[in-house]
Design an enzyme around this catalytic site. Structure first.
Site, PDB file in Angstrom:
ATOM      1  CG  ASP A   9      43.706  49.997  34.607  1.00  0.00           C
ATOM      2  OD1 ASP A   9      44.023  50.691  33.627  1.00  0.00           O
ATOM      3  OD2 ASP A   9      42.523  49.741  34.908  1.00  0.00           O
ATOM      4  CG  ASP A 105      44.400  51.505  29.389  1.00  0.00           C
ATOM      5  OD1 ASP A 105      44.172  50.369  28.923  1.00  0.00           O
ATOM      6  OD2 ASP A 105      43.505  52.247  29.841  1.00  0.00           O
ATOM      7  CD  GLU A 106      42.985  47.269  31.617  1.00  0.00           C
ATOM      8  OE1 GLU A 106      42.922  46.177  32.226  1.00  0.00           O
ATOM      9  OE2 GLU A 106      41.996  47.793  31.077  1.00  0.00           O
TER      10      GLU A 106
END
Length: 412
Positions: A9, A105-106
């Site tokens: 993350d 974003d993960e």
């Protein structure tokens, strides 16, 4: 063999990318926000300094500035975010071909089959990935290491920024069970509110609650959440390039001005429906249910949904259904609308979306076929000459939106 799953993350992603271009601001509280002049004045992301001042994502700019008067505001730039997301996932791909993005974003990584190649423990490998991303891209990330996807994500959330947390079959009760139940993946506000009535406020409380009773309270999801809380999650990390069909397709617009009156609202609905229908056609899917979310000027939302007469990816059908829902649930002449979202649900592949013929309206399927052909022709024109090559007449001279595409609805 026990699986080794990582959840990576990126920390404060939007803000971190913006600060790559503004290193002089790194020591200050910084937030990325929408454009107040277009009525998108909310906080999209913030750095750690702003977070420590109490600034929260999705609150309005004035709320954030009241908490932190020295807050530095930066505009959002979507293309760099997409580019850095691709670069980060390319680094992950050096370690495994099982990389499943979860938002921009993960990502989950399954390194079960490749861990031996690097002669490192799972934690050491996670630390190496963090250092590689930091060295090559200047971004930091937190990594959760566990034996399933749900606990790996809990691990990446457990300690931030720039940290690795390992959750094993031996220690998960001590780490995971004291956490708030809302920290568990897929526990939403409605489920949390219901669970609270039964004094279930932690993941441990959920794990120890009777599974059959949970299934009665929450349906199939109840049993699944009980399994997750007990570390029972066998879901696979999808391989790179795998694209699972979407479960819903939706778009929304925060309008340039509030909408009032049926004709005004229909203009806004038509613009969104055109976008949703086009995306459904690109996916080769038809929706059988339409959901409408209405936001008033005070940021209060109501959500309504209704089955469609037949599976469709035609904007005209979506407009008719949406207007029916809005008129039935909203005072269109007195209550202004700040934003609308239309979401197609219960999707079917185009090839399976057969319509039950009605002896008394045999001409209707033929009309729908003609409308489908017309909108597909519009898709072809837009693909060849650009999105603005052909537009709805209703939206041509409208002042309800800016000259840009509607925002794509965020996915959880």
């Amino acid at each position: 063999m026990e699986r080794v799953i990582l959840h990576c993350d990126l920390n404060c992603f939007f803000a971190s990318v913006e600060l790559l271009s503004h290193p002089e601001l790194r020591h200050l509280p910084v937030a990325v926000c929408g454009d107040p002049t277009t009525r998108h004045g909310i906080i999209l992301a913030k750095n750690e300094h702003a977070k420590r001042k109490g600034v929260k994502t999705a609150e309005t700019i004035w709320q954030a500035q009241r908490k932190c008067p020295e807050l530095v505001l930066l505009p959002a730039h979507r293309e760099p975010y997409k580019q850095y997301s691709k670069l980060v996932n390319a680094i992950y791909a050096r370690y495994t071909d099982l990389v499943e993005p979860f938002g921009i974003d993960e990502s989950w990584l399954d390194v079960t089959g490749s861990l031996h190649l690097f002669h490192k423990s799972p934690k050491e490998l996670a630390d190496e990935i963090r250092e590689t991303v930091k060295r090559e891209l200047g971004l930091t990330l937190s990594v959760g290491v566990s034996f399933n996807k749900v606990f790996a994500k809990l691990g990446s959330d457990y300690k931030k920024p720039d940290a690795t947390t390992v959750i094993t079959e031996e220690n998960f009760r001590g780490i995971v069970w004291p956490l708030p139940v809302t920290d568990l993946l897929y526990v939403g506000r409605a489920a949390a509110s219901l669970l609270k009535k039964y004094d279930v406020t932690t993941i441990g409380g959920l794990a120890q609650f009777d599974r059959e009773t949970l299934a009665l309270l929450l349906g199939k999801q109840g049993g699944q959440l009980h399994d997750y809380a007990n570390g029972i999650d066998r879901s696979a990390v999808k391989p790179a390039g795998f694209h699972e069909p979407p479960k819903s397709v939706g778009n929304g617009i925060t309008f340039r001005r509030n909408l009032l009156g049926e004709d005004d609202i229909r203009t806004g609905v038509a613009l969104i429906a055109d976008s949703v229908a086009g995306r459904l056609r690109r996916y080769g899917l038809k929706c059988t249910t339409l959901q409408v979310t209405i936001r008033d000027p005070n940021f209060k939302d109501i959500c309504r949904q209704r089955p469609l007469p037949a599976p469709t990816y035609v904007s005209r059908d979506l407009i008719a259904c949406a207007m029916g829902l809005i008129i039935d649930s909203w005072d269109v002449n007195k209550a202004p609308i700040r934003a609308l979202t239309l979401t197609g649900l219960n999707l079917l592949p185009e090839s399976e979306a057969a319509e039950q013929l009605d002896l008394f309206s045999a001409a209707e399927p033929h009309k729908r076929d003609k409308r489908e052909d017309l909108e597909k022709a519009m898709d072809a024109i837009r693909q060849k000459f650009g999105k603005e090559a052909i537009r709805s007449a209703r939206g041509m001279d409208s002042d309800v939106v800016h000259e840009r595409e509607p925002e794509e609805e965020s996915k959880p």
